[in-house]
Design a protein around this motif. Structure first.
Motif, PDB file in Angstrom:
ATOM      1  N   VAL A   8      35.848  35.462  44.281  1.00  0.00           N
ATOM      2  CA  VAL A   8      36.274  36.849  44.416  1.00  0.00           C
ATOM      3  C   VAL A   8      36.443  37.453  43.014  1.00  0.00           C
ATOM      4  O   VAL A   8      37.227  36.961  42.200  1.00  0.00           O
ATOM      5  CB  VAL A   8      37.593  36.953  45.198  1.00  0.00           C
ATOM      6  CG1 VAL A   8      38.044  38.412  45.274  1.00  0.00           C
ATOM      7  CG2 VAL A   8      37.422  36.377  46.599  1.00  0.00           C
ATOM      8  N   GLY A  15      36.649  41.159  42.621  1.00  0.00           N
ATOM      9  CA  GLY A  15      37.493  42.340  42.724  1.00  0.00           C
ATOM     10  C   GLY A  15      37.147  43.164  43.944  1.00  0.00           C
ATOM     11  O   GLY A  15      36.513  42.677  44.885  1.00  0.00           O
ATOM     12  N   GLN A  16      37.553  44.431  43.916  1.00  0.00           N
ATOM     13  CA  GLN A  16      37.350  45.354  45.026  1.00  0.00           C
ATOM     14  C   GLN A  16      36.245  46.349  44.675  1.00  0.00           C
ATOM     15  O   GLN A  16      36.402  47.156  43.762  1.00  0.00           O
ATOM     16  CB  GLN A  16      38.638  46.126  45.324  1.00  0.00           C
ATOM     17  CG  GLN A  16      38.483  47.197  46.404  1.00  0.00           C
ATOM     18  CD  GLN A  16      39.611  48.221  46.344  1.00  0.00           C
ATOM     19  OE1 GLN A  16      40.657  47.996  45.750  1.00  0.00           O
ATOM     20  NE2 GLN A  16      39.384  49.375  46.958  1.00  0.00           N
ATOM     21  N   ARG A  38      39.179  45.297  39.173  1.00  0.00           N
ATOM     22  CA  ARG A  38      39.668  43.945  38.946  1.00  0.00           C
ATOM     23  C   ARG A  38      41.184  43.872  38.969  1.00  0.00           C
ATOM     24  O   ARG A  38      41.765  42.794  38.865  1.00  0.00           O
ATOM     25  CB  ARG A  38      39.111  43.417  37.623  1.00  0.00           C
ATOM     26  CG  ARG A  38      37.593  43.332  37.621  1.00  0.00           C
ATOM     27  CD  ARG A  38      37.038  43.154  36.215  1.00  0.00           C
ATOM     28  NE  ARG A  38      35.588  43.249  36.238  1.00  0.00           N
ATOM     29  CZ  ARG A  38      34.763  42.233  36.455  1.00  0.00           C
ATOM     30  NH1 ARG A  38      35.247  41.032  36.655  1.00  0.00           N
ATOM     31  NH2 ARG A  38      33.459  42.410  36.477  1.00  0.00           N
ATOM     32  N   SER A  39      41.819  45.014  39.067  1.00  0.00           N
ATOM     33  CA  SER A  39      43.268  45.115  39.197  1.00  0.00           C
ATOM     34  C   SER A  39      43.568  46.496  39.772  1.00  0.00           C
ATOM     35  O   SER A  39      42.660  47.316  39.926  1.00  0.00           O
ATOM     36  CB  SER A  39      43.947  44.939  37.830  1.00  0.00           C
ATOM     37  OG  SER A  39      43.532  45.952  36.931  1.00  0.00           O
ATOM     38  N   ILE A  77      35.558  43.120  49.382  1.00  0.00           N
ATOM     39  CA  ILE A  77      35.679  42.275  48.195  1.00  0.00           C
ATOM     40  C   ILE A  77      34.289  42.091  47.594  1.00  0.00           C
ATOM     41  O   ILE A  77      33.284  42.112  48.307  1.00  0.00           O
ATOM     42  CB  ILE A  77      36.312  40.899  48.502  1.00  0.00           C
ATOM     43  CG1 ILE A  77      35.517  40.151  49.575  1.00  0.00           C
ATOM     44  CG2 ILE A  77      37.769  41.058  48.893  1.00  0.00           C
ATOM     45  CD1 ILE A  77      36.024  38.724  49.829  1.00  0.00           C
ATOM     46  N   LEU A 114      42.331  42.678  49.193  1.00  0.00           N
ATOM     47  CA  LEU A 114      42.906  42.509  47.856  1.00  0.00           C
ATOM     48  C   LEU A 114      44.162  43.346  47.623  1.00  0.00           C
ATOM     49  O   LEU A 114      45.003  42.977  46.803  1.00  0.00           O
ATOM     50  CB  LEU A 114      41.859  42.842  46.796  1.00  0.00           C
ATOM     51  CG  LEU A 114      40.846  41.720  46.532  1.00  0.00           C
ATOM     52  CD1 LEU A 114      39.686  42.239  45.701  1.00  0.00           C
ATOM     53  CD2 LEU A 114      41.510  40.543  45.845  1.00  0.00           C
ATOM     54  N   ARG A 123      41.950  37.137  43.835  1.00  0.00           N
ATOM     55  CA  ARG A 123      40.947  37.290  42.778  1.00  0.00           C
ATOM     56  C   ARG A 123      40.774  35.964  42.026  1.00  0.00           C
ATOM     57  O   ARG A 123      41.727  35.326  41.617  1.00  0.00           O
ATOM     58  CB  ARG A 123      41.360  38.383  41.798  1.00  0.00           C
ATOM     59  CG  ARG A 123      40.295  38.685  40.763  1.00  0.00           C
ATOM     60  CD  ARG A 123      40.699  39.878  39.899  1.00  0.00           C
ATOM     61  NE  ARG A 123      39.659  40.166  38.922  1.00  0.00           N
ATOM     62  CZ  ARG A 123      39.571  39.587  37.732  1.00  0.00           C
ATOM     63  NH1 ARG A 123      40.469  38.698  37.372  1.00  0.00           N
ATOM     64  NH2 ARG A 123      38.594  39.901  36.899  1.00  0.00           N
TER      65      ARG A 123
END
Length: 391
Positions: free
Chosen positions: A60, A62-63, A72-73, A81, A110, A117
């Motif tokens: 994984v 990120g989104q 990634r955050s 994902i 996520l 992640r």
């Protein structure tokens, strides 16, 4: 099959014939269930976007929120994902976008599970575009960890040392200003790294071919442990070959973090070079044999003179002033101060001719393209383009 012959067969032969008939009638791999039986890598799934049902394993990242955007955050939703074959992947072109439907969101979304992640997941679903990007939709199964061992990808035929023709298709047949414009349009499409990510990138791109635990320092030529990076004496740090004060772009994401011109170098040698332009002559640099410097210029060792030239020329083509960054351009001066200029162009062009790309530089260009930024330095692939653009 001749059914009359089956009818006359003894029971054992009849059973074998019936089994054979079934096997012939339903070949393996035609049904969705059979297609999903083999776990695919992400690369294989991206190459098979044909609506089949498949099981894919990846890490994984990120989104995904758009075709070329993966968070990634600061995740905003639980609906998708992005996964990749490498946990440190940065290029969206090598990620598979997996839809997370309502049944799976409590575990695989996520927004609710940010610690997911970097973990490996396996998903079964339909291989079809998602966010106008290679994807897997309508998952019927999702689990943490790997599935069955992925079937190996075919071993690719090694590419020739020269140009990847498809990448430069828009530049084919062009020269001068038209070539410059075409190359800018090609290489400006890239994944941008943070300054912290540059550490990891350089440990990969500048790895010593003879010792994978080390990197090769650009000016010094020394092989040094990857873990000895930092700011202390004899550590290595991140040298901006296009000095960041020439245009005042600093270390912000963009030209300040573009790995095509960032290289590992001894801390004190990096400091000695400072923001000097490049030219021939000066006094010998004790910690970098073959390098010379004076008050306003720095001369790299012979083995990397062409490398330095091609990095400077790349920066001039990549950063043309149209994306919020300065318009970088080489000139024939060594008194450029903080202007977005860097010299000496005549010497750089000569170095490009004298020191053609070697295997280390070519491998570095390929690694940046495949693993980190998704773009290439065209002058490593085509050093003759330098004279076509700058004469």
């Amino acid at each position: 099959m001749n059914m009359k012959r089956v009818t006359r067969s003894r029971s054992g032969r009849m059973f074998a014939a019936v089994v054979l008939a079934v096997a012939v009638a339903i070949p393996l791999g035609v049904t969705g269930a059979a297609s999903a039986a083999t776990t695919l890598t992400v690369a294989q799934a991206l190459a098979a976007q044909d609506g089949r049902t498949a099981t894919v394993t990846g890490y994984v990242i990120g989104q995904p929120t758009a075709t070329n955007t993966v968070l990634r955050s600061g995740f905003t939703a639980d609906t998708a994902i992005a996964i990749a074959d490498q946990a440190a992947e940065t290029g969206t072109s090598r990620m598979l976008y997996v839809q997370v439907t309502a049944a799976w969101r409590s575990t695989f979304g996520l927004l609710g599970n940010p610690s997911l992640r970097g973990r490996q997941v396996t998903a079964t679903g339909t291989l079809t575009a998602y966010f106008s990007h290679g994807g897997l939709k309508n998952p019927s199964a999702m689990s943490l960890g790997g599935g069955a061992t992925p079937s190996p990808s075919p071993t690719p035929t090694p590419a020739p040392t020269g140009t990847p023709d498809a990448y430069y298709a828009a530049a084919a047949g062009k020269t001068g200003p038209a070539l410059r414009t075409a190359l800018h349009g090609i290489i400006r499409v890239q994944t941008k790294l943070s300054y912290d990510q540059v550490w990891d990138a350089l440990k990969d791109t500048d790895q010593d071919p003879a010792n994978p635990a080390n990197v090769i320092l650009l000016y010094s030529g020394r092989s040094q442990s990857k873990t000895s990076n930092g700011g202390g004496a004899n550590d290595w740090n991140r040298e901006h070959v296009w000095a960041k004060s020439h245009g005042d772009f600093g270390t912000a994401t963009g030209p300040g973090t573009d790995v095509h011109h960032l290289r590992p170098e001894d801390v004190s040698v990096n400091s000695l070079r400072g923001n000097k332009d490049f030219d021939a002559g000066g006094g010998a640099v004790a910690e970098a044999p073959g390098c010379y410097t004076d008050a306003d210029s720095f001369e790299p060792r012979d083995a990397v003179k062409g490398d330095v030239a091609r990095m400077i020329l790349y920066m001039a083509i990549r950063y043309e002033g149209g994306d919020g960054w300065p318009d970088l351009e080489p000139n024939d001066s060594v008194s450029n101060g903080s202007a977005p200029r860097l010299g000496r162009l005549s010497k750089l062009l000569a170095w490009n001719d004298q020191d053609p790309p070697d295997a280390f530089e070519q491998r570095r260009n390929q690694r940046i393209y495949e693993r980190w930024q998704g773009n290439r330095n065209p002058f490593v692939d085509h050093p003759e383009w330098a004279r076509s653009i700058w004469g």
